[in-house]
Design a protein around this motif. Structure first.
Motif, PDB file in Angstrom:
ATOM      1  N   VAL A 106      36.343  39.081  33.983  1.00 22.13           N
ATOM      2  CA  VAL A 106      35.562  38.923  35.238  1.00 22.13           C
ATOM      3  C   VAL A 106      36.750  39.413  36.335  1.00 22.13           C
ATOM      4  O   VAL A 106      37.686  38.810  36.625  1.00 22.13           O
ATOM      5  CB  VAL A 106      35.108  37.658  35.729  1.00 22.13           C
ATOM      6  CG1 VAL A 106      34.427  37.683  36.983  1.00 22.13           C
ATOM      7  CG2 VAL A 106      34.104  37.185  34.452  1.00 22.13           C
ATOM      8  N   GLU A 108      37.143  41.682  40.263  1.00 17.56           N
ATOM      9  CA  GLU A 108      36.558  41.174  41.551  1.00 17.56           C
ATOM     10  C   GLU A 108      35.249  42.287  41.994  1.00 17.56           C
ATOM     11  O   GLU A 108      34.122  41.650  42.438  1.00 17.56           O
ATOM     12  CB  GLU A 108      37.696  41.506  42.716  1.00 17.56           C
ATOM     13  CG  GLU A 108      37.172  41.401  44.050  1.00 17.56           C
ATOM     14  CD  GLU A 108      38.775  41.636  44.912  1.00 17.56           C
ATOM     15  OE1 GLU A 108      39.709  40.816  44.934  1.00 17.56           O
ATOM     16  OE2 GLU A 108      38.605  42.590  45.821  1.00 17.56           O
ATOM     17  N   ASN A 153      32.085  42.316  36.873  1.00 20.10           N
ATOM     18  CA  ASN A 153      32.949  41.909  38.239  1.00 20.10           C
ATOM     19  C   ASN A 153      32.078  40.717  38.904  1.00 20.10           C
ATOM     20  O   ASN A 153      30.931  40.599  38.698  1.00 20.10           O
ATOM     21  CB  ASN A 153      32.752  43.186  39.042  1.00 20.10           C
ATOM     22  CG  ASN A 153      33.927  43.962  38.626  1.00 20.10           C
ATOM     23  OD1 ASN A 153      35.174  43.725  38.588  1.00 20.10           O
ATOM     24  ND2 ASN A 153      33.696  45.377  38.340  1.00 20.10           N
ATOM     25  N   VAL A 154      32.787  40.217  39.938  1.00 25.87           N
ATOM     26  CA  VAL A 154      31.864  39.239  40.795  1.00 25.87           C
ATOM     27  C   VAL A 154      30.887  40.019  41.532  1.00 25.87           C
ATOM     28  O   VAL A 154      29.651  39.747  41.573  1.00 25.87           O
ATOM     29  CB  VAL A 154      32.911  38.430  41.683  1.00 25.87           C
ATOM     30  CG1 VAL A 154      31.783  37.620  42.562  1.00 25.87           C
ATOM     31  CG2 VAL A 154      34.088  37.584  40.845  1.00 25.87           C
ATOM     32  N   MET A 170      29.688  37.479  47.784  1.00 25.58           N
ATOM     33  CA  MET A 170      30.225  36.638  46.369  1.00 25.58           C
ATOM     34  C   MET A 170      29.014  35.770  46.061  1.00 25.58           C
ATOM     35  O   MET A 170      28.577  35.614  44.756  1.00 25.58           O
ATOM     36  CB  MET A 170      31.295  35.909  46.522  1.00 25.58           C
ATOM     37  CG  MET A 170      32.332  36.734  46.403  1.00 25.58           C
ATOM     38  SD  MET A 170      34.079  35.944  46.857  1.00 25.58           S
ATOM     39  CE  MET A 170      34.245  34.823  45.412  1.00 25.58           C
ATOM     40  N   GLY A 174      26.999  36.495  43.003  1.00 26.99           N
ATOM     41  CA  GLY A 174      27.397  35.624  42.060  1.00 26.99           C
ATOM     42  C   GLY A 174      26.245  35.109  41.055  1.00 26.99           C
ATOM     43  O   GLY A 174      26.365  34.922  39.749  1.00 26.99           O
ATOM     44  N   LEU A 177      26.177  37.232  38.153  1.00 27.31           N
ATOM     45  CA  LEU A 177      27.371  37.112  37.260  1.00 27.31           C
ATOM     46  C   LEU A 177      27.222  35.787  36.366  1.00 27.31           C
ATOM     47  O   LEU A 177      27.564  35.909  35.155  1.00 27.31           O
ATOM     48  CB  LEU A 177      28.658  37.042  38.040  1.00 27.31           C
ATOM     49  CG  LEU A 177      30.162  36.424  37.234  1.00 27.31           C
ATOM     50  CD1 LEU A 177      30.395  37.435  36.264  1.00 27.31           C
ATOM     51  CD2 LEU A 177      31.053  36.014  38.394  1.00 27.31           C
ATOM     52  N   ALA A 191      39.518  35.165  34.007  1.00 30.22           N
ATOM     53  CA  ALA A 191      39.122  35.467  35.529  1.00 30.22           C
ATOM     54  C   ALA A 191      40.416  36.265  36.004  1.00 30.22           C
ATOM     55  O   ALA A 191      41.635  35.831  35.910  1.00 30.22           O
ATOM     56  CB  ALA A 191      39.138  34.136  36.360  1.00 30.22           C
ATOM     57  N   THR A 195      39.500  36.455  43.515  1.00 32.84           N
ATOM     58  CA  THR A 195      38.440  36.435  43.786  1.00 32.84           C
ATOM     59  C   THR A 195      37.442  35.892  42.644  1.00 32.84           C
ATOM     60  O   THR A 195      36.473  35.151  42.734  1.00 32.84           O
ATOM     61  CB  THR A 195      37.680  37.879  44.143  1.00 32.84           C
ATOM     62  OG1 THR A 195      38.663  38.335  45.327  1.00 32.84           O
ATOM     63  CG2 THR A 195      36.493  37.939  44.557  1.00 32.84           C
ATOM     64  N   ALA A 196      37.658  36.287  41.498  1.00 30.73           N
ATOM     65  CA  ALA A 196      37.096  35.905  40.224  1.00 30.73           C
ATOM     66  C   ALA A 196      37.149  34.318  39.965  1.00 30.73           C
ATOM     67  O   ALA A 196      36.511  33.654  39.759  1.00 30.73           O
ATOM     68  CB  ALA A 196      37.746  36.617  38.839  1.00 30.73           C
ATOM     69  N   ALA A 199      35.298  32.670  42.413  1.00 30.22           N
ATOM     70  CA  ALA A 199      33.569  32.688  42.133  1.00 30.22           C
ATOM     71  C   ALA A 199      33.335  31.555  40.898  1.00 30.22           C
ATOM     72  O   ALA A 199      32.208  31.377  40.750  1.00 30.22           O
ATOM     73  CB  ALA A 199      33.097  34.078  41.437  1.00 30.22           C
TER      74      ALA A 199
END
Ligand code: URA
Length: 256
Positions: A106, A108, A153-154, A170, A174, A177, A191, A195-196, A199
């Motif tokens: 995952v 960003e 990605n997020v 996000m 999210g 995701l 991750a 950012t990942a 999240a």
């Protein structure tokens, strides 16, 4: 860059088994430069990373509708206008790779190349990620390539000027995701970057502290490591070696 920095940079990539590097010329158009690494310098031994399983700090609710599929999730995203990121995007970048993969990476959010092509991690950071996966697996004797894993990605739309996605963006994206992860149900998640990490894990720890250790997202082990863009930017040998160790740990856990 000093000679020593160039040397450590090339040593790191040599350790990953990388034979070609990509240089950004002054006019900022990307150019592939073949640079075989022949430097016979031995890299120092790195002590093993201590892995410490952590419980998630919050229990997340199940978010997916019953019988969810990646196709259904993509359909639900539609021509998304749920947040401001839709304004600057060309393409929604949903994810790519093996939908039955036991491993999901995952990141960003899409950058310029991803936004053009509609696929995650196809720019410079993506090339590095591909090399890291392919070469680490080969070096460790695991028959795995980037195409065997799933990557997403997020946020699915490119943030303007590649800025970090904001909290509400996000949260909005999210949900998709989480549905992707719940549908694939991988054996482990990686991750890539802060950012990942934010999240997936409700942690206030920084990436430097969290990386290299197992965490959990909904009972799925999560390995945190540095984002490839950070590794491209940072002339810090330690960070690159750590990312390589993290990937080794992750690949052995998933594929041994
Ligand atoms: N960086 C990301 O986080 N994701 C991509 O898809 C590309 C670059």
């Amino acid at each position: 860059m000093t000679k020593d920095e160039i040397r450590s940079y090339l040593e790191f990539y040599r350790d990953l088994g990388i034979q070609s590097i990509y240089l950004r010329p002054p006019d900022r158009s990307v150019e592939s430069v073949s640079a075989p690494v022949t430097e016979p310098v031995r890299a120092p031994e790195i002590p093993p990373v201590l892995l410490e399983p952590l419980r998630p700090s919050v229990a997340l609710p199940a978010l997916e509708p019953p019988g969810d599929t990646l196709e259904k999730i993509r359909e639900d995203i539609g021509d998304c206008r749920r947040c401001r990121l839709c304004e600057g995007r060309n393409t929604i970048v949903f994810g790519s790779g093996n939908p039955q993969s036991p491993l999901v990476f995952v990141g960003e959010g899409p950058g310029a190349d991803e936004d053009q092509q509609g696929l995650p991690f196809v720019g410079r950071a993506g090339q590095l990620l591909t090399q890291m996966i392919d070469n680490t697996a080969a070096k460790e004797g695991l028959a795995i390539r980037r195409s065997d894993v799933y990557i997403c990605n997020v946020v699915k739309c490119r943030p303007p000027e590649n800025r970090t996605p904001q909290q509400d963006e996000m949260e909005t994206c999210g949900q998709f995701l989480y549905r992707q992860l719940n549908t694939i149900k991988p054996k482990a998640i990686c991750a890539l970057g802060a950012t990942a990490m934010k999240a997936l894990l409700n942690t206030k720890e920084g990436i430097t502290k969290s990386r290299g250790r197992w965490h959990e997202w909904q009972d799925i082990p999560v390995m945190i490591t540095y984002h490839p863009s950070y590794l491209l930017r940072q002339y810090n040998q330690q960070a690159r070696r750590e990312a390589w160790e993290d990937l080794k740990t992750l690949l052995h856990y998933v594929y041994d």
